[in-house]
Write a protein that holds these residues in place. Sequence first.
Motif, PDB file in Angstrom:
ATOM      1  N   ASP A 203       0.821  -1.216   0.000  1.00 28.38           N
ATOM      2  CA  ASP A 203       0.000   0.000   0.000  1.00 28.38           C
ATOM      3  C   ASP A 203       0.853   1.262   0.000  1.00 28.38           C
ATOM      4  OD1 ASP A 203      -2.211  -1.599   0.047  1.00 28.38           O
ATOM      5  OD2 ASP A 203      -2.478  -1.506   2.222  1.00 28.38           O
ATOM      6  N   ASP A 204       2.093   1.169   0.565  1.00 23.37           N
ATOM      7  CA  ASP A 204       2.974   2.342   0.638  1.00 23.37           C
ATOM      8  C   ASP A 204       3.866   2.491  -0.581  1.00 23.37           C
ATOM      9  OD1 ASP A 204       1.976   2.894   3.170  1.00 23.37           O
ATOM     10  OD2 ASP A 204       3.486   1.657   4.172  1.00 23.37           O
ATOM     11  N   GLY A 205       3.814   1.550  -1.503  1.00 23.21           N
ATOM     12  CA  GLY A 205       4.684   1.601  -2.670  1.00 23.21           C
ATOM     13  C   GLY A 205       5.505   0.334  -2.780  1.00 23.21           C
ATOM     14  N   ARG A 206       6.671   0.451  -3.379  1.00 18.26           N
ATOM     15  CA  ARG A 206       7.557  -0.704  -3.569  1.00 18.26           C
ATOM     16  C   ARG A 206       8.946  -0.357  -3.054  1.00 18.26           C
ATOM     17  NH1 ARG A 206       6.445  -3.745  -9.225  1.00 18.26           N
ATOM     18  NH2 ARG A 206       7.522  -5.367  -8.038  1.00 18.26           N
ATOM     19  N   ASP A 207       9.421  -1.141  -2.083  1.00 18.64           N
ATOM     20  CA  ASP A 207      10.778  -0.958  -1.579  1.00 18.64           C
ATOM     21  C   ASP A 207      11.780  -1.552  -2.559  1.00 18.64           C
ATOM     22  OD1 ASP A 207       9.697   0.231   0.609  1.00 18.64           O
ATOM     23  OD2 ASP A 207      10.129  -1.400   2.013  1.00 18.64           O
ATOM     24  N   TRP A 208      12.955  -0.971  -2.606  1.00 21.24           N
ATOM     25  CA  TRP A 208      14.024  -1.495  -3.439  1.00 21.24           C
ATOM     26  C   TRP A 208      15.353  -1.411  -2.691  1.00 21.24           C
ATOM     27  CZ3 TRP A 208      17.620   2.293  -4.185  1.00 21.24           C
ATOM     28  CH2 TRP A 208      17.177   3.614  -4.170  1.00 21.24           C
ATOM     29  N   THR A 209      16.243  -2.330  -3.022  1.00 27.02           N
ATOM     30  CA  THR A 209      17.584  -2.377  -2.435  1.00 27.02           C
ATOM     31  C   THR A 209      18.597  -2.379  -3.569  1.00 27.02           C
ATOM     32  OG1 THR A 209      16.792  -3.658  -0.534  1.00 27.02           O
ATOM     33  CG2 THR A 209      19.160  -3.664  -0.950  1.00 27.02           C
ATOM     34  N   LEU A 210      19.561  -1.482  -3.477  1.00 21.87           N
ATOM     35  CA  LEU A 210      20.577  -1.347  -4.511  1.00 21.87           C
ATOM     36  C   LEU A 210      21.947  -1.566  -3.878  1.00 21.87           C
ATOM     37  CD1 LEU A 210      20.723   1.436  -7.241  1.00 21.87           C
ATOM     38  CD2 LEU A 210      22.760   0.360  -6.322  1.00 21.87           C
ATOM     39  N   VAL A 211      22.700  -2.518  -4.426  1.00 27.47           N
ATOM     40  CA  VAL A 211      24.061  -2.803  -3.975  1.00 27.47           C
ATOM     41  C   VAL A 211      24.977  -2.757  -5.183  1.00 27.47           C
ATOM     42  CG1 VAL A 211      25.570  -4.424  -2.789  1.00 27.47           C
ATOM     43  CG2 VAL A 211      23.175  -4.300  -2.153  1.00 27.47           C
ATOM     44  N   ALA A 212      26.091  -2.042  -5.045  1.00 24.33           N
ATOM     45  CA  ALA A 212      27.082  -1.950  -6.119  1.00 24.33           C
ATOM     46  C   ALA A 212      28.458  -2.216  -5.534  1.00 24.33           C
ATOM     47  CB  ALA A 212      27.043  -0.574  -6.784  1.00 24.33           C
ATOM     48  N   GLU A 213      29.330  -2.787  -6.355  1.00 24.10           N
ATOM     49  CA  GLU A 213      30.700  -3.059  -5.905  1.00 24.10           C
ATOM     50  C   GLU A 213      31.660  -2.823  -7.057  1.00 24.10           C
ATOM     51  OE1 GLU A 213      33.155  -6.151  -3.092  1.00 24.10           O
ATOM     52  OE2 GLU A 213      31.442  -6.916  -4.211  1.00 24.10           O
ATOM     53  N   SER A 214      32.783  -2.198  -6.719  1.00 22.32           N
ATOM     54  CA  SER A 214      33.822  -1.956  -7.718  1.00 22.32           C
ATOM     55  C   SER A 214      34.772  -3.139  -7.752  1.00 22.32           C
ATOM     56  CB  SER A 214      34.593  -0.680  -7.380  1.00 22.32           C
ATOM     57  OG  SER A 214      35.229  -0.812  -6.109  1.00 22.32           O
ATOM     58  N   ALA A 215      35.373  -3.367  -8.887  1.00 23.42           N
ATOM     59  CA  ALA A 215      36.272  -4.503  -9.072  1.00 23.42           C
ATOM     60  C   ALA A 215      37.688  -4.101  -8.696  1.00 23.42           C
ATOM     61  CB  ALA A 215      36.223  -4.989 -10.519  1.00 23.42           C
ATOM     62  N   GLY A 216      38.106  -4.506  -7.501  1.00 25.76           N
ATOM     63  CA  GLY A 216      39.497  -4.324  -7.100  1.00 25.76           C
ATOM     64  C   GLY A 216      39.887  -2.921  -6.721  1.00 25.76           C
ATOM     65  N   ALA A 217      38.943  -2.062  -6.375  1.00 26.15           N
ATOM     66  CA  ALA A 217      39.283  -0.697  -5.976  1.00 26.15           C
ATOM     67  C   ALA A 217      38.341  -0.255  -4.865  1.00 26.15           C
ATOM     68  CB  ALA A 217      39.177   0.263  -7.165  1.00 26.15           C
TER      69      ALA A 217
END
Length: 381
Positions: free
Chosen positions: A85-99
Amino acid sequence: MPTTSTVRATVPPTVWLTRGRRTGTGAEDELRESLRGLKDSKHIDDYLELPPAGDEAGDLVFEARTRVAGGVVVRARLALAPATDDGRDWTLVAESAGALWDLDWPAPTGMFLPQGTDTDWDADPATGLRPGTIHPLPEDDKEVRRLLRNCARSGTRIHVVVHEAMTTDERGRVPLAHWLPPGLRPLVVEHRAAPHQLRVVNWALRESGLQVPRGGALVLPGRPSPEGYDAGTHSVRAVFLDGTEPAGLVAAVRGYAALARPLPTEAEGALTALREDWHLLSPEEELARERALVAMYAEALEAMTKSRDLYREAAERAHEALAAYRESAGDPPAGGQPPDSSAPVSPLRQLTRTLDRLKPPAGLRRTVARGPDGRSTPSGS
């Protein structure tokens, strides 16, 4: 009575993550349209949509890959939860390669979310407030306390309370996000306390032992607090709201973002999936993965072959030991065949033969008897 403390995992220094809520409807179509446009404009290298795992009510997952800082590969994963009812939750995860992640890099939200001031994608799930703008505190004291408690539950956002020493003009209405690096702008939520609200704010923060300086600002810790958090270090005694850069506050926010913050429970699965269940591979990555699989299988085959040879050698030695034992015990060899005189004699057999040679002749053997006085007397005397 001793207590057992649980060690919380921290956000790795190569990882950038956040959670948000999309209000309204049409989230899936907006994401697909945004990703197509980002790929066509070369803002991302590629993207992939994964269907929900297991059943229709699962998360809808999107993967995207891009390059920053002249070639550092960044993988990002956005999981869109089912609608409520409040909308849609989202989770975002990002990772850099070797830095290590650099906050001056573009925020990974730009790899997925539609851009624009009217977007409804970036509401904080804990407070419902958006980054990049100024949020005056509520006038009701209880509402202020409830809001600040919810700020502590916001695991991936950074909440900052700024107290206005006097009513500001237009120059003082510049959001803090304007001065922050790109990697921090989607994470920081700014709260403004009016001049008369200082007592209310500090009353609401009393249970946590924190205080907002008059005319200053405070970076609120999450719950649990990051290791190394210090209210003195992450607060500013004076913030001049005159349109100039609040350098002290920017430094305090950047310092807080550099702390080893606890990994939110709801983000643990997303990070594991990003690392262990990644599907969007370039041709070079696909080739490297296949080579790694071949090497792994070859290593496993070599270990199995070595184990088989060791087992065979151990079995042969066991058979030899059993045959030697039977020979030393005087048992006939298997099959009823007479023993081979040319076969090597076991050490036990050799010892027995040596003892036999040391025995005195039968004619010299005499029985020893005991006399009445307990002395030994040779028999026959």
